[in-house]
Design a protein around this motif. Structure first.
Motif, short mmCIF file in Angstrom:
data_model
loop_
_atom_site.label_atom_id
_atom_site.label_comp_id
_atom_site.label_asym_id
_atom_site.label_seq_id
_atom_site.Cartn_x
_atom_site.Cartn_y
_atom_site.Cartn_z
N GLU A 102 0.83 -1.21 -0.08
CA GLU A 102 0.32 -0.13 -0.25
C GLU A 102 0.94 1.37 -0.12
O GLU A 102 0.08 2.61 -0.38
CB GLU A 102 -1.12 -0.31 0.82
CG GLU A 102 -2.15 -1.07 1.36
CD GLU A 102 -2.63 -1.30 2.01
OE1 GLU A 102 -3.75 -0.34 2.95
OE2 GLU A 102 -3.14 -1.71 3.06
N ASN A 103 2.42 1.47 0.29
CA ASN A 103 2.77 2.53 -0.06
C ASN A 103 3.01 3.65 1.04
O ASN A 103 2.48 4.45 1.05
CB ASN A 103 2.93 2.43 -0.86
CG ASN A 103 4.76 3.54 -1.22
OD1 ASN A 103 4.89 3.75 -0.44
ND2 ASN A 103 4.21 4.83 -2.43
N GLU A 104 2.16 2.71 2.09
CA GLU A 104 1.25 3.44 3.30
C GLU A 104 1.97 4.77 4.07
O GLU A 104 2.80 4.25 4.89
CB GLU A 104 0.38 2.93 4.21
CG GLU A 104 -0.60 2.06 3.68
CD GLU A 104 -1.65 1.13 3.82
OE1 GLU A 104 -1.47 0.85 5.57
OE2 GLU A 104 -2.33 0.03 3.64
N HIS A 123 -1.42 5.27 10.71
CA HIS A 123 -0.44 4.68 11.87
C HIS A 123 0.24 5.30 13.20
O HIS A 123 0.62 4.67 13.66
CB HIS A 123 0.98 5.00 10.65
CG HIS A 123 0.49 3.54 9.58
ND1 HIS A 123 0.77 4.03 8.36
CD2 HIS A 123 -0.13 2.52 9.26
CE1 HIS A 123 0.29 2.77 7.34
NE2 HIS A 123 -0.55 2.25 8.26
N VAL A 124 0.39 6.36 13.38
CA VAL A 124 0.18 7.32 14.69
C VAL A 124 -0.94 6.16 15.24
O VAL A 124 -0.71 5.87 16.84
CB VAL A 124 0.31 8.61 14.33
CG1 VAL A 124 -0.51 9.43 15.95
CG2 VAL A 124 1.27 9.36 13.88
N SER A 125 -2.02 6.40 14.67
CA SER A 125 -3.20 5.91 15.67
C SER A 125 -2.81 4.25 15.80
O SER A 125 -3.51 4.04 16.54
CB SER A 125 -4.54 6.08 15.03
OG SER A 125 -4.38 7.59 14.51
N VAL A 126 -2.85 3.98 14.57
CA VAL A 126 -2.36 2.01 15.46
C VAL A 126 -1.74 1.76 16.68
O VAL A 126 -2.28 1.30 17.86
CB VAL A 126 -1.32 1.77 14.09
CG1 VAL A 126 -0.47 0.45 14.94
CG2 VAL A 126 -2.07 1.55 13.45
N VAL A 177 -10.12 9.36 12.00
CA VAL A 177 -8.63 8.78 11.45
C VAL A 177 -8.90 7.75 10.05
O VAL A 177 -9.61 7.29 9.42
CB VAL A 177 -8.10 7.29 12.29
CG1 VAL A 177 -7.52 6.30 12.08
CG2 VAL A 177 -8.43 7.60 14.24
N CYS A 178 -7.88 7.95 9.04
CA CYS A 178 -7.76 7.56 8.03
C CYS A 178 -6.49 6.72 7.48
O CYS A 178 -5.38 7.20 7.01
CB CYS A 178 -7.91 9.15 7.00
SG CYS A 178 -7.88 8.86 5.15
N GLY A 179 -6.70 5.36 6.33
CA GLY A 179 -6.02 5.18 5.81
C GLY A 179 -5.42 5.48 4.33
O GLY A 179 -5.74 6.43 4.88
N PHE A 180 -4.71 4.21 3.49
CA PHE A 180 -4.21 5.31 3.31
C PHE A 180 -4.54 4.69 1.50
O PHE A 180 -3.63 5.51 0.60
CB PHE A 180 -2.27 5.24 3.34
CG PHE A 180 -2.32 5.49 4.46
CD1 PHE A 180 -1.85 6.75 4.55
CD2 PHE A 180 -2.61 4.54 5.88
CE1 PHE A 180 -0.97 7.19 5.54
CE2 PHE A 180 -1.92 5.67 6.91
CZ PHE A 180 -1.06 6.14 6.51
N THR A 181 -5.45 4.08 0.73
CA THR A 181 -5.79 3.25 -0.20
C THR A 181 -6.91 4.16 -0.64
O THR A 181 -7.43 5.02 0.71
CB THR A 181 -6.41 1.60 -0.33
OG1 THR A 181 -7.36 2.02 0.82
CG2 THR A 181 -5.40 1.04 0.21
N ALA A 182 -7.02 4.79 -1.87
CA ALA A 182 -8.00 5.22 -2.28
C ALA A 182 -9.36 5.31 -1.90
O ALA A 182 -10.04 6.20 -1.24
CB ALA A 182 -7.92 5.10 -4.24
#
Lengths: 65, 335, 346
Positions: A63-65, C178-181, C200-205
Motif C-alpha cells: 500500500e505504500n502507506e 499509523h500514529v493512531s495504530v 482517522v484515515c487509511g492510505f488507499t484511494a
C-alpha cells in the motif's frame, strides 16, 4: 509520516517474525504484538510489526502507506 | 595461471599475454579478433550507430547476470535503440589487483554468450590492472558499432501526439535486484532477478511489424519514468500513462512498498520504452510477447498534444496526476 | 467507494478546510490525484506530520558534528539524507568522507553496532508515535546487552499537543493512520469533546475517499463536532498498549521545537536519565546548536497550513527537490515537494 506496509506473517521465532509482502520478505520485530501466529496479517513500520490487521481486499497488497 | 589477477597481468609482459590468451581470446574468439593493435573491419554499407558506455556495479554478480553481461547489454541496447543491428564491440577492463581469476573467466564467458545472442562480435579489447583499493573490483567499458537498415529512423525527438507508449516488460527489476543484492536493508525477494538482456532481437522483431517506429529508448539509470520526461521534453509533447497498465513484478512492488520507492524510477537493463503510431501498437506488443525477454510487454499510455514536456498519470481511480519528476539519488522513505 | 466519491464530488455546502496531518497522506493524496476530485469549496491543507519537515536545521548540524568531529557512523532513514543543515546536508558530508549509512530500521543500526564494535554507531531517531517504539526497542536491547558503541540522537515528537496548537487551522482533520495504530482513538474522542472534528484515515484511494466523505457528510448533516475511525481494519480503539508501555519505560516527555510551530511544551520525547549512556547528546557532550535556516523560507507557515507552498518566494525557483532550501521540499512527504512534483498545471 509513517510509511507502513501490510504483510503476511510466515513464521515466528523468538520475537522475530518473517513477513511477506507480495514476495518481498524480511525479518521484523514481533515483540510489540501478543499472540501473533503464522498466517496473520500485520502492519509493518521501520522493521517493527506494529499492529495485527484485517487483510486488505487484495491480500498482501503493497500500500505504500 | 595464478588464481587471482595481479599487477603483473597488467604490465604488458608474458603474464598479460597469458591472461589475454587464456581468458579473453579463449572466450571471445572470432575471425575479426586478432593479435594486432586494432581490428580491421570489412566494409560496412549504410548509416552506422556508434556508442560507448562505462559499467560499474556493486555487487559485480547479481541474480540474473553479472557486470560482463551488463556491459554487453548496455551497449548493444543503445545501438538497438537507434534501430541499428549491433555488429562489432570493443571492451576495456580495469581490474583490481587480487580479483579472482575464476570470476574474471565467468565474466568473460557471460560477455561472449551475450554478444553471441545479440549477433555481434567482440573485436578488440584492453586490460589494465589497478592496485588494491584503486578501483572497486572491476570496471568495464564497451564500445559498439551497428548498422542501421534503410528507412529506419528513431529519435527521442520524434514522438507525435496520437502515438502509443509501450514498455517491453515489467519495470524496475534490475534496480530492485541490485538494491537487494547489496543486502543493506535485509529484504529478500526470491522471484526478483535482473531484467538484464540484449534487446537487438526485440528491436528487429518490432521492425518486422512496421518500420514506422518513432522512439526507442532503453530505460536504464533513472528508469522508465526518466525516459518519459526526456522524450516529452525532446519532442515537446505530453505523455499520459495509465497507472494500472504499467507492468510491475509483485516482488518489486513489495520491496518498493517497504522502502517507499517508485518502480518507474528504478533502473532496468533489459527494457525499452517504445513510441509508435497507435495503429501499430497492438501488433508490436503481440510480436514482442512471443520473445521470452519481452513476455510482459504492454501499451502503457499515449503521447498527447496537451501539457508539452509533462508526464501525466491516469490513476487507478481515474483521476489525473503528474508523474513526479525524476530527481537525484533514490532514497528509501520510512518515517 | 463510488458512493463516497459521489458524496465528496457533489458537496455544495459551506467552504471546508480539511487538514491532512500526515505527510504520507499528503503524498498519497497527490499521487492518487484526489485533490482534482474535490469541489471548489473543499480545500485540503497539509499539516506538520512529516517528521523530517518539523525537525530544525540544528539537528542535522548535531549529526554532522558527530560524523565529522567524533567520527561516528551515522545511521539514518533515507528521508533525512538530503535535508539541509545550517551549512550542509548529510549527503554533502558523506562526499567529504563522513560515514553515513541508510537503514530501514533502528534495529538495523543496533545490529551494525554489534557487528562493528570498534565504531561508534549513532541512529538518528526522528519520527512520531509510530516510529518511536522501534528506537526504544533498540535502546532497550542495547542496554540489556550493555552495548557501549550504540546511541541515538533524538528528535522524536508526539502529536497530541500539536493538535491543540493547530485546532484553529482547519474545520476538520484527517488524523494520521499509523500514529493512531499506536496511540489508539481515545485522544480523538477527547478532542471531539473539545470541539475538534476529524476522522482517522487509511492510505488507499478507497480509505481516503471514505474518510473525506465522512467529514463532508458530517458537515452537510450538521453533526459537528465529530470523530470516526475510518481505518478500523488497522487501527484499534485501544491502539498498541505494548508499544506505548515500552515508550514510557524508555522515554520521557519533554518540550520540543517544531519548525514553524515553535516550542510546544510536552510535545517531544527524550531518553530517560537511566538510558543516558545511549543518548548521543550526553554521551558526546554535544553543545547546543541553534541551527540557521534561510530567512526567506516559509516552511513554518506552510506547516501551520497558513500558506500554500506556492506562496513562498523561494518555491520552485531557489528551492526545488534537487536543491532544497527548506525541509518541506526535501522530504518526499513534505508539502512543498508534493506540490512541486505533482502540482504542475496540466
Amino acid at each position: 509520516m509513517c510509511v507502513g506496509l501490510s504483510a503476511k506473517v510466515l513464521s515466528i521465532d523468538n520475537g522475530t517474525a518473517l513477513i511477506d509482502a507480495t514476495g518481498a520478505k524480511r525479518a521484523v520485530s514481533a515483540e510489540l504484538l501478543d499472540d501473533l501466529e503464522p498466517g496473520d496479517y500485520v502492519m509493518v513500520h521501520a522493521g517493527i510489526a506494529i499492529a495485527k490487521i484485517t487483510p486488505p481486499g487484495d491480500a498482501g497488497d503493497a500500500e505504500n502507506e | 595461471m595464478s588464481d587471482t589477477v595481479t599487477l603483473a597481468h597488467g604490465a604488458g609482459g608474458t603474464q598479460t599475454a597469458e591472461l589475454i590468451d587464456r581468458v579473453f581470446k579463449a572466450h571471445f574468439s572470432n575471425p575479426d579478433l586478432t593479435g594486432d593493435d586494432a581490428a580491421v573491419l570489412p566494409e560496412i554499407r549504410g548509416k552506422l550507430a556508434f556508442t560507448t558506455d562505462g559499467f560499474i556495479v556493486s555487487p559485480f554478480e547479481f541474480p540474473g547476470g553479472n557486470i560482463g553481461k551488463l556491459s554487453i547489454c548496455g551497449t548493444v541496447n543503445d545501438l538497438a535503440c537507434m534501430g541499428a543491428k549491433p555488429e562489432y564491440l570493443t571492451c576495456a577492463f580495469v581490474i583490481e589487483e587480487g580479483f579472482p581469476m575464476e570470476k574474471l573467466e565467468e565474466i568473460a564467458r557471460s560477455m561472449a554468450k551475450t554478444a553471441r545472442t545479440a549477433g555481434c562480435r567482440i573485436v578488440a579489447g584492453d586490460t589494465k590492472v589497478a592496485g588494491r583499493g584503486q578501483v572497486d573490483k572491476i570496471f568495464i567499458t564497451t564500445t559498439g558499432i551497428g548498422r542501421i537498415p534503410e528507412n529506419i529512423r528513431t529519435s527521442g525527438t520524434l514522438a507525435r501526439p496520437g502515438d502509443a507508449v509501450i514498455v517491453t516488460g515489467d519495470v524496475g527489476r534490475h534496480g530492485c535486484t541490485i538494491l537487494l543484492a547489496r543486502n543493506e536493508f535485509g529484504i529478500e525477494a526470491e522471484g526478483v532477478t535482473s531484467d538484464c538482456a540484449p534487446l537487438a532481437h526485440a528491436v528487429e522483431t518490432m521492425f518486422g511489424v512496421t518500420s514506422d517506429i518513432h522512439v526507442i529508448r532503453d530505460a536504464t539509470r533513472g528508469g522508465a519514468g526518466t525516459v518519459m520526461y526526456e522524450v516529452a521534453s525532446q519532442s515537446n509533447v505530453g505523455i499520459r500513462l495509465n497507472a494500472d497498465d504499467i507492468p510491475v513484478d509483485d516482488g518489486v512492488r513489495g520491496v518498493c512498498g517497504m522502502l517507499g520507492l517508485e518502480p518507474l524510477y528504478l533502473a532496468c537493463e533489459g527494457r525499452l520504452v517504445v513510441i509508435a503510431p497507435k495503429e501499430h501498437a497492438e501488433n508490436i506488443v503481440t510480436a514482442l510477447r512471443k520473445l521470452p525477454e519481452c513476455a510482459h510487454a504492454a501499451i502503457i499510455g499515449e503521447v498527447t498534444a496537451d501539457h508539452p514536456g509533462k508526464v501525466v498519470m491516469t490513476t487507478s481511480i481515474g483521476t489525473q496526476t503528474m508523474l513526479p519528476r525524476p530527481g537525484g539519488e533514490l532514497l528509501p522513505r520510512i518515517c | 467507494m463510488n458512493n463516497a466519491r459521489e458524496i465528496v464530488t457533489s458537496y455544495r455546502g459551506r467552504p471546508l478546510r480539511i487538514m491532512e496531518v500526515c505527510g504520507t497522506h499528503t503524498h498519497e493524496i497527490f499521487k492518487l490525484g484526489i485533490r482534482n476530485l474535490l469541489p471548489e469549496n473543499v480545500k485540503l491543507v497539509s499539516g506538520p506530520g512529516c517528521p523530517v519537515c518539523v525537525t530544525g536545521a540544528g539537528f542535522i548540524d548535531e549529526a554532522l558534528l558527530l560524523a565529522l568531529e567524533h567520527q561516528a557512523v551515522i545511521c539514518t532513514f533515507g528521508d533525512l539524507v538530503r535535508v539541509p543543515g545550517s551549512e550542509k546536508s548529510l549527503a554533502q558530508a558523506r562526499a567529504l568522507g563522513a560515514d553515513i549509512r541508510i537503514v530501514y530500521s533502528p534495529l538495523d543500526a543496533l545490529a551494525l553496532a554489534e557487528k562493528e564494535p570498534d565504531k561508534q554507531i549513532v541512529f538518528l531517531s526522528v519520527g512520531f508515535e509510530t516510529t518511536v517504539p522501534g528506537s526504544c526497542l533498540a535502546v532497550r536491547k542495547a542496554a540489556e546487552k550493555n552495548l557501549e558503541n550504540f546511541s541515538i540522537l533524538g528528535a522524536n515528537k508526539t502529536m497530541p499537543q500539536a493538535y491543540h496548537a493547530l485546532k484553529n487551522s482547519a474545520d476538520a482533520f484527517l488524523f494520521p493512520g499509523h500514529v493512531s495504530v499506536i496511540s489508539g482513538t481515545e485522544i480523538y474522542e477527547n478532542l471531539c469533546r473539545q470541539g475538534v472534528s476529524g476522522v482517522v484515515c487509511g492510505f488507499t484511494a478507497d480509505e481516503i475517499l471514505t474518510a473525506l466523505a465522512e467529514i463532508i457528510s458530517a458537515f452537510s448533516e450538521n453533526r459537528t463536532p465529530f470523530f470516526k475511525n475510518c481505518y478500523p481494519r488497522v487501527v484499534r480503539p485501544e491502539g498498541n498498549p505494548a508499544a506505548r508501555k515500552l515508550t514510557q519505560e524508555v522515554m520521557d516527555s519533554c518540550d520540543a521545537e517544531w519548525r514553524g510551530l515553535g516550542v510546544i511544551p510536552g510535545s517531544g520525547l527524550c531518553l530517560r536519565p537511566e538510558y543516558a549512556l545511549w543518548d548521543a547528546r550526553k554521551k558526546f557532550d554535544l553543545p547546543a546548536i541553534p541551527g540557521r535556516s534561510n530567512p526567506a523560507c516559509r516552511c513554518g507557515t506552510v506547516l501551520r497550513g497558513d500558506c500554500t507552498p506556492a506562496d513562498c518566494p523561494l518555491f520552485g525557483k531557489l528551492c526545488t527537490p534537487e536543491h532544497p532550501v527548506g525541509a518541506c521540499m526535501v522530504s518526499g512527504e513534505g508539502a512543498c515537494s508534493a506540490f512541486y512534483q505533482y502540482g504542475g498545471e496540466f
